[in-house]
Design an enzyme around this catalytic site. Structure first.
Site, PDB file in Angstrom:
ATOM      1  N   ARG A  22      -5.662   6.628  -1.966  1.00 23.63           N
ATOM      2  CA  ARG A  22      -4.304   6.455  -2.753  1.00 23.63           C
ATOM      3  C   ARG A  22      -5.097   7.023  -4.075  1.00 23.63           C
ATOM      4  O   ARG A  22      -6.245   6.944  -4.294  1.00 23.63           O
ATOM      5  CB  ARG A  22      -3.528   4.914  -3.014  1.00 23.63           C
ATOM      6  CG  ARG A  22      -4.247   3.259  -3.091  1.00 23.63           C
ATOM      7  CD  ARG A  22      -5.419   3.639  -3.728  1.00 23.63           C
ATOM      8  NE  ARG A  22      -5.392   3.812  -5.329  1.00 23.63           N
ATOM      9  CZ  ARG A  22      -5.995   4.174  -5.857  1.00 23.63           C
ATOM     10  NH1 ARG A  22      -6.867   4.655  -6.187  1.00 23.63           N
ATOM     11  NH2 ARG A  22      -5.272   4.523  -7.356  1.00 23.63           N
ATOM     12  N   GLY A  23      -4.057   7.589  -4.791  1.00 26.09           N
ATOM     13  CA  GLY A  23      -4.348   7.773  -6.502  1.00 26.09           C
ATOM     14  C   GLY A  23      -4.614   9.171  -5.545  1.00 26.09           C
ATOM     15  O   GLY A  23      -4.665   9.683  -4.781  1.00 26.09           O
ATOM     16  N   GLN A 164      -4.382  -2.575  -8.979  1.00 25.53           N
ATOM     17  CA  GLN A 164      -5.959  -0.761  -8.816  1.00 25.53           C
ATOM     18  C   GLN A 164      -6.741  -1.062  -9.643  1.00 25.53           C
ATOM     19  O   GLN A 164      -7.674  -0.984  -9.472  1.00 25.53           O
ATOM     20  CB  GLN A 164      -5.270  -0.187  -8.192  1.00 25.53           C
ATOM     21  CG  GLN A 164      -3.976   0.405  -6.718  1.00 25.53           C
ATOM     22  CD  GLN A 164      -2.683   0.346  -7.200  1.00 25.53           C
ATOM     23  OE1 GLN A 164      -2.321  -0.371  -7.857  1.00 25.53           O
ATOM     24  NE2 GLN A 164      -1.826   1.374  -6.861  1.00 25.53           N
ATOM     25  N   ASP A 205      -0.352  11.314 -11.189  1.00 27.10           N
ATOM     26  CA  ASP A 205       0.498  12.125 -10.029  1.00 27.10           C
ATOM     27  C   ASP A 205       1.342  13.212 -10.052  1.00 27.10           C
ATOM     28  O   ASP A 205       1.206  14.281  -9.079  1.00 27.10           O
ATOM     29  CB  ASP A 205       0.976  10.875  -9.725  1.00 27.10           C
ATOM     30  CG  ASP A 205       0.599  10.057  -9.289  1.00 27.10           C
ATOM     31  OD1 ASP A 205       0.141   9.025 -10.060  1.00 27.10           O
ATOM     32  OD2 ASP A 205      -0.685  10.115  -7.841  1.00 27.10           O
TER      33      ASP A 205
END
Ligand code: RUB
Length: 317
Positions: A22-23, A164, A205
């Site tokens: 993720r990220g 996170q 994002d």
């Protein structure tokens, strides 16, 4: 740190979908190497590469870096066999090096905004070059400021429901020796009102053409509280995450994840059985709440409609 080996693009797609990877920076690089993997496994078949691209792009709809990177990779997958494989491999290496270079550069531009003694709040995990995850932007700024010898402290929000911030950001800050304090997401207003936070830096994002920001859910409420307390609120991003094809945040698709991720933690129920829940994975922070957009080309300020194009695409608007 766990090491996972992926031998099929479907496994890689599932790893992104399930948040194992993720990220926005990390999934972009996985997109590039997913295409390379497919080129190798299909002996350089352009159709197989195109299908792998469609699969990878469907995994996380909000993060534009993944879409752009996959499109870039698929566009060089021409011809067949060894020639195709070699072109795809070259491109993946270029993309990987470019991303690292972006992170170093935007880290320097962003660090210029940080003063000695600042306390900086961040949300979710937008890592640093050389961090625990692959790549990232907000901590690139924070890490550079720390390495410049600035005495800084970081507040990291835990970032429900995937944590996170608590699990990955705190780990990176510890690794780099940067003093930090963990708070739950709903404590940020208190910390701001008590004068504990000087600046906020989050990742991104997607940034739309008018400067609206899509980032991990919770970002918007931090930006609103920051406005109330006149705390500068920045996003650290790269030109690859700015999407000129998306006019405003209204047209950004926000990924809706399974509500069971809210009612359970690692499979353990944390709400009464049958409770309705909602999980928008990202939210949109409107441009007027953003003090500056930190990129590898410099820190861009409002009006974003014109300045993003001027700085990123070097066109007069
Ligand atoms: C991560 C998130 C990060 C951005 C920036 O969400 O919102 O702030 O992706 O990432 P998720 P980076 O954990 O759902 O992917 O700066 O690392 O590219």
């Amino acid at each position: 740190e766990e090491i996972h080996t992926f031998t099929e693009v479907e496994q890689l797609g599932e790893a992104i979908r399930s948040m194992m990877i993720r990220g926005s920076g990390a999934i972009g690089i996985c997109g590039a190497y997913g295409i390379f993997l497919t080129a190798l496994k299909s002996n350089g078949n352009a159709q197989a590469v195109k299908e792998a691209g469609d699969l990878l792009k469907s995994t996380r709809p909000t993060a534009v870096n993944l879409m752009k990177t996959v499109d870039e990779m698929v566009s060089v997958a021409k011809g067949s066999g060894e020639d195709l494989i070699s072109e795809v491999e070259k491109k993946a290496v270029i993309i990987l090096k470019r991303q690292l270079e972006f992170e170093y550069k935007l880290g320097e531009h962003g660090a210029a905004l940080i003063e000695d003694g600042d306390t900086i709040m961040t949300h979710c995990h937008s890592g640093a070059y050389g961090g625990a995850g692959y790549g990232g932007r907000a901590l690139s700024v924070i890490r550079t400021a720390h390495e410049q010898g600035k005495n800084i402290h970081v507040y990291t929000c835990e970032t429900r429901p995937y944590l996170q911030g608590a699990r990955i950001t705190a780990l990176e800050l510890k690794k780099f020796g940067i003093p930090h304090t963990l708070i739950t997401d709903n404590m940020s207003g208190f910390c701001m009102s008590e004068g504990k936070i000087d600046k906020i830096v989050v990742g991104s994002d997607r940034v739309s053409a008018n400067g609206d920001l899509a980032n991990k859910v919770g970002t918007y409420m931090h930006a609103l509280a920051a406005k109330e307390h006149q705390i500068p609120f920045y996003t650290a991003t790269s030109s690859h995450t700015i999407d000129f094809n998306t006019p405003s945040g209204k047209s950004i698709e926000v990924e809706m994840r399974n509500p069971s991720e809210v009612t359970q933690f690692k499979g353990m129920p944390i709400a009464p059985e049958g409770t309705n829940a909602l999980y928008p994975s990202f939210d949109i922070t409107p441009n007027h709440l953003i003090s500056g957009i930190i990129t590898e080309k410099g820190v861009i300020s409002a009006p974003y409609e014109t300045n993003l194009k001027k700085v990123i695409e070097k066109v007069e608007v």
